[in-house]
Design a protein around this motif. Sequence first.
Motif, PDB file in Angstrom:
ATOM      1  N   MET A 265       0.577  -1.266  -0.012  1.00 31.31           N
ATOM      2  CA  MET A 265       0.031  -0.252   0.082  1.00 31.31           C
ATOM      3  C   MET A 265       0.971   1.501  -0.146  1.00 31.31           C
ATOM      4  O   MET A 265       0.899   2.392  -0.712  1.00 31.31           O
ATOM      5  CB  MET A 265      -0.715   0.126   1.170  1.00 31.31           C
ATOM      6  N   CYS A 296      -9.236   3.358  -2.212  1.00 28.48           N
ATOM      7  CA  CYS A 296      -8.191   3.697  -1.367  1.00 28.48           C
ATOM      8  C   CYS A 296      -8.641   2.529   0.052  1.00 28.48           C
ATOM      9  O   CYS A 296      -8.383   1.936   0.470  1.00 28.48           O
ATOM     10  CB  CYS A 296      -7.282   4.041  -1.423  1.00 28.48           C
ATOM     11  N   CYS A 317      -3.415  -4.190  -2.423  1.00 29.57           N
ATOM     12  CA  CYS A 317      -3.525  -3.582  -1.668  1.00 29.57           C
ATOM     13  C   CYS A 317      -2.387  -1.659  -2.819  1.00 29.57           C
ATOM     14  O   CYS A 317      -2.149  -1.035  -2.593  1.00 29.57           O
ATOM     15  CB  CYS A 317      -2.375  -3.321  -0.600  1.00 29.57           C
ATOM     16  N   SER A 320      -4.712  -0.097  -4.260  1.00 26.92           N
ATOM     17  CA  SER A 320      -5.779   1.315  -3.093  1.00 26.92           C
ATOM     18  C   SER A 320      -4.685   2.311  -3.011  1.00 26.92           C
ATOM     19  O   SER A 320      -5.150   3.077  -2.490  1.00 26.92           O
ATOM     20  CB  SER A 320      -5.497   0.003  -2.202  1.00 26.92           C
TER      21      SER A 320
END
Length: 425
Positions: A265, A296, A317, A320
């Motif tokens: 992420m 996200c 992730c 996101s």
Amino acid sequence: MSRRWGPLAGLLTAHTVSLTGNMLTLIALPLYVLAETGSPAATGLAGAFATAPVVLGGAFGGVLVDRIGYRRASVLADLVSGVTVAAVPLLHATVGLPFPALLALVFVSGLLDTPGQTARTALLPEAAAAAGVPIERALGWLGATERGARLVGAPVAGLLVSALGALPVLAVDAATFAVSALVVTVLVPASLRPSADHDAPSAGYWRDLAAGLRFLAREPLLRAMVLLVLVTNLFDATKSNVLMPVVATRDLGGATAFGVLVGAMGGGALVGSLVFSAVGHRLPRRATFVTAFAVCGAPPFWALAAAPPLPVIAAVCVVSGLAAGAINPLIGAVELERIPATMRARVYGVIGAGAWAAMPVGALGAGLAADRFGTTTTLVAVGAGYLLVVLTPLLGGPWRDLRRPAPTEQPQPARSPTPAATAAE
């Protein structure tokens, strides 16, 4: 390095190092508590104690940052946080560390975290001006340092925890705070400050604090942003402090998997911040804000609930994070357009405290919900709530003002009273 670039480079470097250390603790602390207690509820309680002082420090520390100076506040915050983090492995290895003592140290460590970050952010316009860099680009770089810290710190922390254990990782975190303080001391001159600082004497702590609160109360768009981010941060706290480490430990292989997910992420967000710094000034703000939050927010929760293989969750992730990279620079641009230079720290502090206020509740509530209803059910429910909340700017209201000022418009701070005048009202 050119002297004109030194302050900006110093702020960005210190911010990166300090936040990388924070990522080490974000990974190591919940895994340490899980290993010691085996309880998601205890992990949630530790997460609550880690985030509650961030709220208090933001709410009440901003005025002190304005008064003692941004550079000095940044250095002092890093030094205090470093000492308290270092005490955790030191006490564990010597006299022992009962769980209540751990909670106390975690609380004290986080108390100056927000003021330290606020101080560095408040200096950014002057550092950018000295370097001849547009503030939008500097904000994009600042966002990139935050995301880069997540990208580097999370997987490294996961690997180190797997290889060495959680406590040595906390010792490394303490060292990063010392490095951050040293960088600011060497590269950021004491003369770097808003020029209006010399003309804005304090009206007293509580009056200065009230001035910041009153300024925010008169700003409908900033209030709406704080409320939305308060709720989304509550949801994010359930994921980062409890649900993700629990799923990683139970289903995905432990600390390394946790670090990979957080790092994925962060890597996506790093790229997203850099892309936004290049093209963000051309994008419609409200549409970008809503789209970024929608992409996200909920997807990582639902990916964790579906329990596919680790690479699939990591890919979610990354996407996101790409969307998340646009959010903080966009919010930062709106704040800088509307907040007077001499009130930056106190208003930033109030905004930060408001945005973080529900995170202790989120961490504690996630631990209790996971124990009571199960991790999967909690993940699905929180993801659905997240999506509903981030669509609310489409309803209009103050969100219609989430636009770039036209060149002929007067910037909002110019219409704002000085802190002393506000306090006297």
